[in-house]
Design a protein around this motif. Sequence first.
Motif, PDB file in Angstrom:
ATOM      1  N   GLU A 104      -8.852   4.638  20.590  1.00 41.18           N
ATOM      2  CA  GLU A 104      -7.518   4.418  19.761  1.00 41.18           C
ATOM      3  C   GLU A 104      -7.993   2.867  19.060  1.00 41.18           C
ATOM      4  N   ALA A 105      -8.340   1.961  19.958  1.00 38.24           N
ATOM      5  CA  ALA A 105      -8.791   0.621  19.430  1.00 38.24           C
ATOM      6  C   ALA A 105      -9.983   0.659  18.609  1.00 38.24           C
ATOM      7  N   ARG A 164     -10.893   3.050  16.582  1.00 40.91           N
ATOM      8  CA  ARG A 164     -10.159   3.746  15.498  1.00 40.91           C
ATOM      9  C   ARG A 164      -9.420   2.904  14.412  1.00 40.91           C
ATOM     10  N   GLU A 165      -8.482   2.137  15.101  1.00 40.41           N
ATOM     11  CA  GLU A 165      -7.621   1.150  14.428  1.00 40.41           C
ATOM     12  C   GLU A 165      -8.492   0.261  13.805  1.00 40.41           C
ATOM     13  N   GLU A 166      -9.605  -0.380  14.489  1.00 37.40           N
ATOM     14  CA  GLU A 166     -10.472  -1.448  14.014  1.00 37.40           C
ATOM     15  C   GLU A 166     -11.131  -0.953  12.656  1.00 37.40           C
ATOM     16  N   ARG A 167     -11.375   0.348  12.611  1.00 36.11           N
ATOM     17  CA  ARG A 167     -12.070   1.073  11.626  1.00 36.11           C
ATOM     18  C   ARG A 167     -11.096   0.975  10.322  1.00 36.11           C
ATOM     19  N   PHE A 168     -10.170   1.434  10.576  1.00 34.55           N
ATOM     20  CA  PHE A 168      -8.983   1.385   9.457  1.00 34.55           C
ATOM     21  C   PHE A 168      -8.718   0.064   8.780  1.00 34.55           C
ATOM     22  N   ARG A 169      -8.647  -0.947   9.764  1.00 32.97           N
ATOM     23  CA  ARG A 169      -8.327  -2.485   9.168  1.00 32.97           C
ATOM     24  C   ARG A 169      -9.474  -2.970   8.585  1.00 32.97           C
ATOM     25  N   GLU A 222      -6.807   2.546   2.669  1.00 39.25           N
ATOM     26  CA  GLU A 222      -6.391   2.566   4.138  1.00 39.25           C
ATOM     27  C   GLU A 222      -5.428   3.721   4.573  1.00 39.25           C
ATOM     28  N   ARG A 255      -6.340   6.726   6.517  1.00 36.67           N
ATOM     29  CA  ARG A 255      -5.464   7.278   7.932  1.00 36.67           C
ATOM     30  C   ARG A 255      -4.602   8.595   7.484  1.00 36.67           C
ATOM     31  N   GLU A 275      -5.365  11.564  10.352  1.00 37.72           N
ATOM     32  CA  GLU A 275      -4.153  11.920  11.190  1.00 37.72           C
ATOM     33  C   GLU A 275      -3.646  13.375  10.830  1.00 37.72           C
TER      34      GLU A 275
END
Length: 274
Positions: free
Chosen positions: A126-127, A129-134, A142, A146, A150
């Motif tokens: 998850e960490a 993946r969230e960095e990729r989105f940011r 985004e 996202r 999802e």
Amino acid sequence: MLTLYRDHNAVCCHKVELVLAEKGLDFHTVTVPLFRSAQYDPDYLRINPRGVVPTLVHDGATIVESTVICEYLDETFPAPPLMPGDPAGRAQVRQWTKLVDEEIHEAGSVLSFCAMFRDRMLAMDEAEREERFRNVGNPGREDFYRSSVEDGVASRFAFRAVAAHERLVRDLEARLATTGSWLAGDRYTLAEAAVTPYFARAEYLGLLYIWTAGRPATAAWWGRIKSRASFAAVLTGTLEKADLAEMRASGDKIRTRVAARREEYLHAYASRLA
């Protein structure tokens, strides 16, 4: 000297490479692997602060945004010309390139994310993946990345993407019924270069026939596109077997749902599409 910063399987880069191939231009490439987030490397951001590909550097001038690059190349290297000689013809080309920029690029990205990139993203912790989105750095982009990851084809953005492809191919069929072989005049133009990579991506995903079935003018146009040396040089001649296999396998997983979402769109908007 022409230097193109690109990723090998990025549709917006293919657009520029098609123009380079049509003009027979020699150029140097620098690969910027998007899925490894190389576009956010500080060295690349100094060249293109938006952190996107492609970027063209020509004799010290830096040009960004694929449509702008294509027009720059056509003006700088005018033979063979890829814009019509008359204002009305050039306006017609720009209608198609504008449509690609404003609708089809996002639609193609969404389908790609719902298919091959979704599995990659969901396999990350998850960490990461969230960095990729940011890292996207754009709240609007985004949001659709996202949602595509999802929710997959159930995403509202997937519905919009399916609808955008339907309208594109519908309009292509109508246009080609009046112009014959090409979208703007009697020869291949930047309009073809703009649309081709998105058709190719949909075909490699095994989805294109969902929209082209029963549309003979579009099917014939696509056959002419694929017979060109530029198509072989940029697409069939360069994509690796692993790329093609991944796209087809990913597309197989979503094909039935994409077709169902097209029917959903046609049913909901039938009265407006007549």
